[in-house]
Design an enzyme around this catalytic site. Structure first.
Site, PDB file in Angstrom:
ATOM      1  N   SER A   1       0.844  -1.196   0.000  1.00  0.00           N
ATOM      2  CA  SER A   1       0.000   0.000   0.000  1.00  0.00           C
ATOM      3  C   SER A   1       0.877   1.243   0.000  1.00  0.00           C
ATOM      4  O   SER A   1       2.045   1.197   0.410  1.00  0.00           O
ATOM      5  CB  SER A   1      -0.893   0.011   1.241  1.00  0.00           C
ATOM      6  OG  SER A   1      -1.539   1.260   1.418  1.00  0.00           O
TER       7      SER A   1
ATOM      8  N   TYR B   1      -2.771  -0.400  10.251  1.00  0.00           N
ATOM      9  CA  TYR B   1      -2.644  -0.838   8.860  1.00  0.00           C
ATOM     10  C   TYR B   1      -1.263  -0.500   8.310  1.00  0.00           C
ATOM     11  O   TYR B   1      -0.603  -1.349   7.676  1.00  0.00           O
ATOM     12  CB  TYR B   1      -3.740  -0.181   8.023  1.00  0.00           C
ATOM     13  CG  TYR B   1      -3.782  -0.631   6.582  1.00  0.00           C
ATOM     14  CD1 TYR B   1      -4.368  -1.849   6.238  1.00  0.00           C
ATOM     15  CD2 TYR B   1      -3.271   0.161   5.559  1.00  0.00           C
ATOM     16  CE1 TYR B   1      -4.432  -2.268   4.916  1.00  0.00           C
ATOM     17  CE2 TYR B   1      -3.328  -0.246   4.234  1.00  0.00           C
ATOM     18  CZ  TYR B   1      -3.907  -1.459   3.919  1.00  0.00           C
ATOM     19  OH  TYR B   1      -3.959  -1.869   2.613  1.00  0.00           O
TER      20      TYR B   1
END
Length: 271
Positions: free
Chosen positions: A128, A141
């Site tokens: 990501s 995250y």
């Protein structure tokens, strides 16, 4: 073999790779989503990153169907937990790291022996933009994705000369259900009403988390933009170590490399 194929990046990649002639094993956490793939002629079976036995069973299933051969693995399944880092309970951290990091590398480590034996293989880890630059209220995250980036770099170097190529996909804003899927985790774990940052939850995080999207976010691209990079990683004679997707990932890399930390902090605080 792909994981996290119920929707978004995983689903699009599974369908497009099948159309290109790949024999695809599209794995999903829920059996009902597997049934949907099977109905459309794509082989599918359950695999849950949070469940060691599910991972072991999934690998046995894939290798059993191919006489022990597996050309490629795309590791995509993950979830988010939007919150202030100071509000994360220990068990919540365990849960998100199990799904986003421990499960993926358990899966990879079970597949590598087959790839070593056949002398080739391609592995793509879906990371990501938040594995490049950490943003506020995304600490858990980001933590999983920073760890994925580091472990992937180590493993890629360790696999030099084996014929196994390992790549990272670094998407920015993509049209997926990751925000909607984060809601149950947020509601289960985060006691935001007693947080020192309650005002930020009320004015920033919660309105965005529960908002009904009427149009794409700025710079948002469809899952197909990731699929094209996955195809390159699986089919190119010279796959790249990293594939960035969307403008924010390129900006994040420049931010990380070029700007002093204090300036970068001011910029990222507005994300």
């Amino acid at each position: 073999m792909l994981t996290g194929c119920s929707s978004g990046i995983g689903r699009d990649a599974a369908i497009k790779l099948s159309e290109r002639g790949w024999r695809v094993f599209a794995t999903c956490r829920k059996a009902a989503d597997c049934t949907s793939f099977e109905a459309n002629g794509i082989e599918s079976f359950p695999l849950d990153h949070a469940d060691t036995e599910s991972i072991a069973t999934g690998v046995r299933e894939a290798l059993g169907r191919t006489d022990g051969n597996l050309d490629a693995l795309v590791v995509n399944g993950a979830h988010a937990l939007p919150c202030a880092t100071e509000d994360v309970p220990r068990d919540a951290l365990r849960e998100i790291f199990e799904v986003n990091l421990f499960g993926p590398f358990d899966l990879i480590n079970r597949v590598i022996p087959a790839m070593r034996a056949q002398g080739h293989g391609r592995i793509v880890n879906v990371s990501s933009v938040l594995g490049i630059v950490a943003a506020t209220f995304r600490g858990p995250y980001s933590g999983t994705k920073f760890a994925m980036e580091g472990m992937t770099d180590s493993l890629r170097r360790e696999l030099t000369g084996t014929g196994i190529h390992l790549s990272l996909l670094q998407p920015g804003p993509i049209t997926t259900r990751i925000r909607q899927n984060a809601v149950p985790h947020f509601e289960r774990w985060i006691d935001w009403e007693t947080s020192a940052l309650r005002d930020d939850y009320e004015t920033k995080l919660i309105p965005r988390l529960y908002a009904q999207k009427e149009k794409p976010d700025r710079f948002e691209l469809p899952p197909s933009s990731c699929t094209s990079k996955i195809i390159h990683a699986l089919e190119s004679p010279r796959p790249r170590a990293r594939y960035r997707v969307t403008t924010p990932t390129y900006l994040a890399e420049a931010l990380r490399r070029l700007l002093p930390t204090r300036i970068a902090d001011r910029i990222v605080a507005g994300w």
